[in-house]
Design an enzyme around this catalytic site. Structure first.
Site, PDB file in Angstrom:
ATOM      1  N   ARG A 122       0.803  -1.230   0.000  1.00 24.78           N
ATOM      2  CA  ARG A 122       0.000   0.000   0.000  1.00 24.78           C
ATOM      3  C   ARG A 122       0.839   1.284   0.000  1.00 24.78           C
ATOM      4  O   ARG A 122       0.335   2.348   0.337  1.00 24.78           O
ATOM      5  CB  ARG A 122      -1.002   0.001   1.155  1.00 24.78           C
ATOM      6  CG  ARG A 122      -2.038  -1.109   1.059  1.00 24.78           C
ATOM      7  CD  ARG A 122      -3.165  -0.912   2.057  1.00 24.78           C
ATOM      8  NE  ARG A 122      -4.180  -1.950   1.874  1.00 24.78           N
ATOM      9  CZ  ARG A 122      -4.203  -3.100   2.528  1.00 24.78           C
ATOM     10  NH1 ARG A 122      -3.245  -3.356   3.414  1.00 24.78           N
ATOM     11  NH2 ARG A 122      -5.145  -3.978   2.315  1.00 24.78           N
ATOM     12  N   LYS A 143       3.445  11.573 -10.678  1.00 27.02           N
ATOM     13  CA  LYS A 143       2.656  10.721 -11.557  1.00 27.02           C
ATOM     14  C   LYS A 143       3.433   9.448 -11.851  1.00 27.02           C
ATOM     15  O   LYS A 143       4.543   9.500 -12.375  1.00 27.02           O
ATOM     16  CB  LYS A 143       2.365  11.435 -12.884  1.00 27.02           C
ATOM     17  CG  LYS A 143       1.141  12.318 -12.880  1.00 27.02           C
ATOM     18  CD  LYS A 143       0.879  12.773 -14.313  1.00 27.02           C
ATOM     19  CE  LYS A 143      -0.408  13.553 -14.418  1.00 27.02           C
ATOM     20  NZ  LYS A 143      -0.664  13.946 -15.831  1.00 27.02           N
ATOM     21  N   GLU A 185      10.202  18.454 -23.814  1.00 23.66           N
ATOM     22  CA  GLU A 185       9.459  18.785 -22.596  1.00 23.66           C
ATOM     23  C   GLU A 185       9.927  20.121 -22.011  1.00 23.66           C
ATOM     24  O   GLU A 185       9.125  20.873 -21.429  1.00 23.66           O
ATOM     25  CB  GLU A 185       9.600  17.668 -21.559  1.00 23.66           C
ATOM     26  CG  GLU A 185       8.923  16.364 -21.950  1.00 23.66           C
ATOM     27  CD  GLU A 185       7.400  16.405 -21.848  1.00 23.66           C
ATOM     28  OE1 GLU A 185       6.848  17.435 -21.422  1.00 23.66           O
ATOM     29  OE2 GLU A 185       6.767  15.395 -22.213  1.00 23.66           O
ATOM     30  N   LYS A 227       7.478  23.020 -13.790  1.00 23.17           N
ATOM     31  CA  LYS A 227       6.719  21.846 -13.337  1.00 23.17           C
ATOM     32  C   LYS A 227       6.379  21.979 -11.855  1.00 23.17           C
ATOM     33  O   LYS A 227       5.249  21.690 -11.429  1.00 23.17           O
ATOM     34  CB  LYS A 227       7.558  20.586 -13.587  1.00 23.17           C
ATOM     35  CG  LYS A 227       6.906  19.264 -13.171  1.00 23.17           C
ATOM     36  CD  LYS A 227       5.825  18.857 -14.147  1.00 23.17           C
ATOM     37  CE  LYS A 227       5.258  17.466 -13.854  1.00 23.17           C
ATOM     38  NZ  LYS A 227       6.083  16.375 -14.347  1.00 23.17           N
ATOM     39  N   GLU A 237      -4.040  16.860 -10.652  1.00 15.19           N
ATOM     40  CA  GLU A 237      -4.599  17.195 -11.958  1.00 15.19           C
ATOM     41  C   GLU A 237      -6.118  17.346 -11.933  1.00 15.19           C
ATOM     42  O   GLU A 237      -6.845  16.822 -12.777  1.00 15.19           O
ATOM     43  CB  GLU A 237      -4.189  16.143 -13.008  1.00 15.19           C
ATOM     44  CG  GLU A 237      -4.244  16.686 -14.422  1.00 15.19           C
ATOM     45  CD  GLU A 237      -3.626  15.754 -15.444  1.00 15.19           C
ATOM     46  OE1 GLU A 237      -4.354  15.260 -16.304  1.00 15.19           O
ATOM     47  OE2 GLU A 237      -2.393  15.532 -15.377  1.00 15.19           O
ATOM     48  N   ARG A 241      -3.093  21.639 -13.521  1.00 17.89           N
ATOM     49  CA  ARG A 241      -2.015  20.728 -13.895  1.00 17.89           C
ATOM     50  C   ARG A 241      -2.217  20.127 -15.286  1.00 17.89           C
ATOM     51  O   ARG A 241      -1.267  19.710 -15.941  1.00 17.89           O
ATOM     52  CB  ARG A 241      -1.868  19.619 -12.853  1.00 17.89           C
ATOM     53  CG  ARG A 241      -0.705  18.672 -13.154  1.00 17.89           C
ATOM     54  CD  ARG A 241      -0.359  17.770 -11.995  1.00 17.89           C
ATOM     55  NE  ARG A 241       0.722  16.856 -12.353  1.00 17.89           N
ATOM     56  CZ  ARG A 241       1.375  16.075 -11.501  1.00 17.89           C
ATOM     57  NH1 ARG A 241       1.033  16.093 -10.221  1.00 17.89           N
ATOM     58  NH2 ARG A 241       2.331  15.276 -11.914  1.00 17.89           N
ATOM     59  N   ASN A 245      -0.086  18.870 -20.189  1.00 15.64           N
ATOM     60  CA  ASN A 245      -0.314  17.928 -21.283  1.00 15.64           C
ATOM     61  C   ASN A 245      -0.327  18.610 -22.650  1.00 15.64           C
ATOM     62  O   ASN A 245      -0.758  18.010 -23.637  1.00 15.64           O
ATOM     63  CB  ASN A 245      -1.638  17.185 -21.072  1.00 15.64           C
ATOM     64  CG  ASN A 245      -1.556  16.193 -19.923  1.00 15.64           C
ATOM     65  OD1 ASN A 245      -0.737  15.296 -19.930  1.00 15.64           O
ATOM     66  ND2 ASN A 245      -2.396  16.384 -18.922  1.00 15.64           N
ATOM     67  N   HIS A 248       0.411  16.659 -25.751  1.00  8.35           N
ATOM     68  CA  HIS A 248       0.367  15.246 -25.373  1.00  8.35           C
ATOM     69  C   HIS A 248      -0.866  14.505 -25.894  1.00  8.35           C
ATOM     70  O   HIS A 248      -0.817  13.291 -26.068  1.00  8.35           O
ATOM     71  CB  HIS A 248       0.434  15.095 -23.852  1.00  8.35           C
ATOM     72  CG  HIS A 248       1.793  15.335 -23.284  1.00  8.35           C
ATOM     73  ND1 HIS A 248       2.461  16.526 -23.447  1.00  8.35           N
ATOM     74  CD2 HIS A 248       2.614  14.542 -22.550  1.00  8.35           C
ATOM     75  CE1 HIS A 248       3.640  16.448 -22.832  1.00  8.35           C
ATOM     76  NE2 HIS A 248       3.750  15.257 -22.288  1.00  8.35           N
ATOM     77  N   HIS A 252       0.463  11.318 -27.492  1.00  4.91           N
ATOM     78  CA  HIS A 252       0.178   9.977 -26.981  1.00  4.91           C
ATOM     79  C   HIS A 252      -0.509   9.111 -28.043  1.00  4.91           C
ATOM     80  O   HIS A 252      -0.238   7.909 -28.154  1.00  4.91           O
ATOM     81  CB  HIS A 252      -0.713  10.060 -25.743  1.00  4.91           C
ATOM     82  CG  HIS A 252       0.026  10.418 -24.496  1.00  4.91           C
ATOM     83  ND1 HIS A 252      -0.622  10.814 -23.340  1.00  4.91           N
ATOM     84  CD2 HIS A 252       1.348  10.437 -24.201  1.00  4.91           C
ATOM     85  CE1 HIS A 252       0.279  11.060 -22.400  1.00  4.91           C
ATOM     86  NE2 HIS A 252       1.474  10.843 -22.907  1.00  4.91           N
ATOM     87  N   HIS A 265       8.813   9.548 -26.777  1.00 10.86           N
ATOM     88  CA  HIS A 265       7.727  10.350 -26.224  1.00 10.86           C
ATOM     89  C   HIS A 265       7.879  11.824 -26.598  1.00 10.86           C
ATOM     90  O   HIS A 265       6.943  12.455 -27.101  1.00 10.86           O
ATOM     91  CB  HIS A 265       7.710  10.191 -24.697  1.00 10.86           C
ATOM     92  CG  HIS A 265       6.737  11.094 -24.014  1.00 10.86           C
ATOM     93  ND1 HIS A 265       5.373  10.942 -24.126  1.00 10.86           N
ATOM     94  CD2 HIS A 265       6.922  12.183 -23.206  1.00 10.86           C
ATOM     95  CE1 HIS A 265       4.762  11.882 -23.423  1.00 10.86           C
ATOM     96  NE2 HIS A 265       5.673  12.645 -22.857  1.00 10.86           N
TER      97      HIS A 265
END
Length: 362
Positions: A122, A143, A185, A227, A237, A241, A245, A248, A252, A265
């Site tokens: 956990r 993330k 990025e 960031k 997010e 936030r 993206n 992206h 993606h 990427h």
């Protein structure tokens, strides 16, 4: 040596940037965590391990029991099978709730190792030790996750690291396509938040070979600061936030439709950013420096058009599965001006039209 503080609602931690600090990772494990660590699991890949695994192990305290797990390099390792296998390994070796995971590698390793840490018993602590420029973005913000055949990063969590230990000297071992992947990025951070950073990047970087020493530290510091500012306002997010993206949604989709790993990427995001700027001009009825950015990216070796083998209709179908989409409506980060963007809902038809033009190189 540079230090940047990250403040989120769930945790505060530091990003340390300095040459050769990979040899002394123990120095950057915060107290009281350091006193309580029972064992360390270093997760890395088969390209990074021969270069830097020994360096990192040499800088860990002798009182830690150290384990290592090496996965194949590449996006394909962000899979449920690799995640399951690492969990099994950790259980077999007897890792407990006081164990520490070290993610040694690029964005794939950071995401995978972070998700292992987030879910093992956990949640146990982990530290990011990035080895790519791309990881300056992914190593900060918490993330973590893995891919699914139906979409990238669809299974994951938010799990902040205890620290980020970034040695810019390791960047010198990167192949050219990894420089391009990471620098995209950094460009993104400037375009969405900091127009002065955009101008600084243009002034200082027209060749990746000169990114070293003080210039490398300042690049990392200024880009990560964007960031950090965004994440501090919106850790999970739920709002602002999402602007991270930018580029992206299409990026993606390109990665998925080409097959993960066929295009890095950041290179896919570069295509997505140019597309988003062109769509922004159409949506907001404005003029943006699209050709200026495109020319700079081209000079740095990027491809800026959608790959010709891809189908616009299939790309739109995939974009509808993006995490920002709502009830099948595509939501994209679009630009109002340099340094200012927002998330908007966009109709399919203009997207398809622009995709077709981009595929044709228009």
């Amino acid at each position: 040596m540079e230090q940047l503080h990250i403040n989120t609602s769930s945790k505060q931690y530091s990003v340390w940037i300095g040459e050769d600090i990979r040899f002394k990772v123990s120095d950057y494990i915060p107290n009281p965590l350091k006193q309580n660590v029972s064992s360390v699991l270093i997760i890395t890949d088969d390209k990074v391990a021969p270069l830097y695994l020994r360096d990192v192990k040499s800088g860990l305290s002798d009182r830690f029991e150290i384990f290592e797990y090496i996965v194949p390099a590449g996006e394909q390792s962000k899979s449920f099978q690799q995640y399951y296998d690492i969990q099994s390994y950790a259980l077999e070796k007897g890792l407990d709730r006081h164990s520490l995971v070290i993610a040694l590698g690029g964005g794939v390793i950071g995401d995978l190792a972070g998700f292992v840490a987030a879910t093992y018993m956990r949640g146990i602590p982990f530290i990011q030790v990035p080895t790519t420029l791309l990881a300056h973005d992914s190593s900060v913000g918490g993330k973590v996750g893995i891919n699914h055949p139906l979409g990238k990063n669809m299974i994951g969590s938010f799990h902040q690291p205890e620290a980020v230990v970034y040695d810019p000297r390791v960047l010198q071992s990167l192949p050219l396509h990894e420089w391009r992947s990471g620098f995209a990025e950094a460009i993104k951070h400037s375009l969405i938040w900091d127009a002065q950073l955009y101008l600084w990047l243009q002034d200082h970087i027209d060749d990746f070979s000169n990114i070293k020493g003080e210039l490398a530290e300042q690049l990392l510091l200024r880009s990560i600061a964007v960031k950090a500012a965004v994440v501090s306002e919106d850790e999970k997010e739920n709002g602002i936030r999402a602007i991270l993206n930018f580029g992206h949604t299409l990026g993606h989709a390109i990665e998925k439709e080409l097959g993960y790993g066929k295009m890095t990427h950041g290179e896919a995001v570069a295509v997505g950013m140019i597309f988003a700027m062109r769509l922004s001009e159409h949506y907001f009825k404005i003029s943006l420096p699209v050709y200026e950015v495109k020319a700079w990216l081209t000079k740095l070796g990027y491809k800026t058009d959608v790959p010709a083998e891809l189908d616009p209709n299939q790309l739109v179908h995939t974009m509808k599965k993006d995490k920002k989409a709502q009830k099948g409506v595509i939501r994209m980060v679009l630009m109002k001006e340099l340094g200012r963007v927002e998330v908007v809902s966009v109709d399919e038809e203009p997207i398809k039209e622009l995709l077709l033009k981009s595929i044709k190189g228009e």
